[in-house]
Design a protein around this motif. Structure first.
Motif, PDB file in Angstrom:
ATOM      1  N   VAL A 116       0.785  -1.036   0.149  1.00 13.09           N
ATOM      2  CA  VAL A 116      -0.126  -0.160   0.519  1.00 13.09           C
ATOM      3  C   VAL A 116       0.839   0.886  -0.154  1.00 13.09           C
ATOM      4  O   VAL A 116       1.916   1.727   0.678  1.00 13.09           O
ATOM      5  CB  VAL A 116      -0.704  -0.112   1.302  1.00 13.09           C
ATOM      6  N   LEU A 117       0.932   2.403  -1.175  1.00 12.03           N
ATOM      7  CA  LEU A 117       1.258   3.398  -0.875  1.00 12.03           C
ATOM      8  C   LEU A 117       0.035   4.413   0.081  1.00 12.03           C
ATOM      9  O   LEU A 117      -0.704   4.809  -0.725  1.00 12.03           O
ATOM     10  CB  LEU A 117       1.542   4.035  -2.332  1.00 12.03           C
ATOM     11  N   TRP A 166       9.757   7.964   0.335  1.00 10.56           N
ATOM     12  CA  TRP A 166       9.472   8.160  -0.946  1.00 10.56           C
ATOM     13  C   TRP A 166       9.186  10.072  -1.717  1.00 10.56           C
ATOM     14  O   TRP A 166       8.356   9.922  -0.694  1.00 10.56           O
ATOM     15  CB  TRP A 166       9.501   7.125  -1.894  1.00 10.56           C
ATOM     16  N   THR A 167       9.940  10.362  -1.940  1.00 16.34           N
ATOM     17  CA  THR A 167       9.545  11.486  -3.031  1.00 16.34           C
ATOM     18  C   THR A 167       8.971  11.586  -4.007  1.00 16.34           C
ATOM     19  O   THR A 167       9.395  10.322  -4.133  1.00 16.34           O
ATOM     20  CB  THR A 167      10.710  12.846  -2.499  1.00 16.34           C
ATOM     21  N   ALA A 168       8.602  12.751  -4.897  1.00 13.06           N
ATOM     22  CA  ALA A 168       7.857  12.365  -5.792  1.00 13.06           C
ATOM     23  C   ALA A 168       8.533  11.862  -6.769  1.00 13.06           C
ATOM     24  O   ALA A 168       8.662  11.378  -7.845  1.00 13.06           O
ATOM     25  CB  ALA A 168       7.272  12.812  -6.225  1.00 13.06           C
ATOM     26  N   ASP A 169      10.052  12.219  -6.661  1.00  7.20           N
ATOM     27  CA  ASP A 169      10.995  11.835  -7.866  1.00  7.20           C
ATOM     28  C   ASP A 169      12.353  10.324  -7.472  1.00  7.20           C
ATOM     29  O   ASP A 169      12.509  10.115  -8.170  1.00  7.20           O
ATOM     30  CB  ASP A 169      12.453  13.255  -7.444  1.00  7.20           C
ATOM     31  N   PRO A 217       9.858   4.339  -7.144  1.00  6.64           N
ATOM     32  CA  PRO A 217      10.258   3.310  -6.994  1.00  6.64           C
ATOM     33  C   PRO A 217       9.125   2.967  -8.282  1.00  6.64           C
ATOM     34  O   PRO A 217       8.211   2.968  -7.787  1.00  6.64           O
ATOM     35  CB  PRO A 217      10.648   2.298  -5.895  1.00  6.64           C
ATOM     36  N   GLU A 218       8.845   2.394  -8.846  1.00 10.29           N
ATOM     37  CA  GLU A 218       7.945   2.334  -9.868  1.00 10.29           C
ATOM     38  C   GLU A 218       7.271   0.127  -9.744  1.00 10.29           C
ATOM     39  O   GLU A 218       7.954  -0.525  -9.675  1.00 10.29           O
ATOM     40  CB  GLU A 218       8.724   1.471 -11.376  1.00 10.29           C
ATOM     41  N   LEU A 219       6.799   0.116  -8.665  1.00  9.78           N
ATOM     42  CA  LEU A 219       6.088  -1.315  -7.685  1.00  9.78           C
ATOM     43  C   LEU A 219       4.693  -1.137  -7.589  1.00  9.78           C
ATOM     44  O   LEU A 219       4.209   0.192  -8.179  1.00  9.78           O
ATOM     45  CB  LEU A 219       6.385  -0.929  -6.215  1.00  9.78           C
ATOM     46  N   ASP A 250      -3.203   6.533 -11.062  1.00 10.08           N
ATOM     47  CA  ASP A 250      -2.352   6.064 -12.555  1.00 10.08           C
ATOM     48  C   ASP A 250      -1.416   5.233 -11.632  1.00 10.08           C
ATOM     49  O   ASP A 250      -0.753   4.315 -11.971  1.00 10.08           O
ATOM     50  CB  ASP A 250      -0.960   7.546 -12.376  1.00 10.08           C
ATOM     51  N   LEU A 251      -0.890   5.279 -10.040  1.00 12.05           N
ATOM     52  CA  LEU A 251      -0.357   4.325  -9.607  1.00 12.05           C
ATOM     53  C   LEU A 251      -0.672   3.091  -8.980  1.00 12.05           C
ATOM     54  O   LEU A 251      -0.312   2.064  -8.655  1.00 12.05           O
ATOM     55  CB  LEU A 251       0.292   5.012  -7.874  1.00 12.05           C
TER      56      LEU A 251
END
Length: 334
Positions: free
Chosen positions: A171-172, A213-216, A219-221, A241-242
């Motif tokens: 989860v993000l 994480w920051t926006a930059d 990671p692509e998870l 999108d994520l």
């Protein structure tokens, strides 16, 4: 009794006001602890939407995150509440409409909200009137600080429950403020792999959330769920999108400006989107989690100050010694 009153945008004062009298079906609570949240800051600044819709007006008394002791009752049948340590629901429905009778009093069109909506006085005062129907008793394991964190915790818990996480799910959590960090804590307690997206992350990492994480740097998870606790108008679209196809996106943060999201993305990804308003329905579960030690939000409290410090707190002034924790508590009786 002493109470903090907002008299206009950026203006507030501690006044002597008449103490509340418990009407039938109500109690009076001596407030031990009250939390200050983003909604309170918006009332103080004049930005809160209810001020512009007519659902709230100055002068007003804020404070909807609280704990205290029942010291008076309005009905003989409620005397068992005397002396009990309690917190309570913010949302006070009319009790008669279809929403109230179906257990959704937090959506009642005629609801009062303690310290927020339709003039019900808030907890930045020595005493607070509360309907018996809104009360929740606090066990000995839940101290005054935890008790005042039940309301924001219940908001966060409802958001996590809406994400329908299973152990091992990824989860993000977007936005590591009080609600975001509480949501991260409840998600971790549910066995999820928790990732947090934010701007300043040192405090987040100090709580043990190493996937910060920051926006930059995100990671692509594949994220099974995304919970947006931020106030950024751009993040709802990014949440869609994520999230993985077939996943769930939960919106609990409220941006100052309207958030634009492409519903075609929701449909083509078969994503479920859920909005969360209030902690109603999750207060008892939050108290149980705190009592059991499954979640301990006390590190989120930077400082506990007096009622005379309310203007400084609401103006955003923080003492350097307080550190980076997001929540400020007030002891109204002192």
């Amino acid at each position: 009794m002493r109470a903090f009153v907002i008299t206009g945008p950026g203006q507030g004062v501690v006044r002597d006001v008449p103490p509340p009298a418990a009407r039938a079906g109500e109690v009076v609570v001596d407030v031990d602890r009250a939390g200050v949240c983003g909604t309170d800051l918006e009332f103080f600044s004049g930005e809160m939407a209810y001020l512009h819709s007519g659902e709230a007006s100055y002068p007003m008394r804020i404070g909807h995150e609280w704990s205290g002791v029942v010291t008076a009752v309005g009905s003989a049948g409620d005397e068992a509440w005397l002396g009990r340590r309690v917190t309570g629901d913010t949302m006070l429905g009319c009790g008669h409409c279809a929403r109230c009778t179906s257990g959704r009093q937090h959506l009642c069109a005629d609801r009062h909200e303690i310290g927020v909506r339709r003039g019900w006085p808030g907890a930045l005062a020595a005493q607070l009137p509360v309907p018996v129907s809104a009360l929740h008793e606090l066990p000995p394991e839940v101290d005054a600080t935890l008790g005042a964190l039940v309301e924001p915790g219940a908001n966060a818990l409802r958001a996590v429950l809406a994400a329908q996480l299973v152990p091992g799910a990824r989860v993000l959590i977007m936005g590591p403020g009080t609600i975001g960090l509480l949501a991260a804590s409840f998600a971790a307690a549910a066995g999820a792999e928790v990732h947090v997206l934010g701007l300043s992350l040192d405090f987040t990492r100090s709580l043990g959330f190493t996937h910060a994480w920051t926006a930059d740097t995100l990671p692509e998870l594949p994220f099974d769920a995304v919970v947006d606790c931020s106030t950024a108008s751009t993040l709802p679209a990014r949440a869609i999108d994520l999230v993985e196809p077939g996943g769930r996106v939960v919106f609990i943060g409220i941006a100052e400006q309207p958030s634009l999201a492409d519903t075609r993305r929701l449909a083509l990804k078969d994503v479920t989107a859920v909005g969360v308003l209030s902690g109603s329905g999750a207060l008892a579960q939050t108290i149980s989690a705190y009592a059991a030690g499954a979640v301990d939000p006390r590190p989120l409290v930077a400082a506990t100050v007096t009622l005379d410090d309310a203007v400084a707190v609401l103006s955003g002034r923080r003492a350097p010694a307080w550190g980076p924790a997001p929540k400020i508590h007030i002891t109204p009786a002192s």
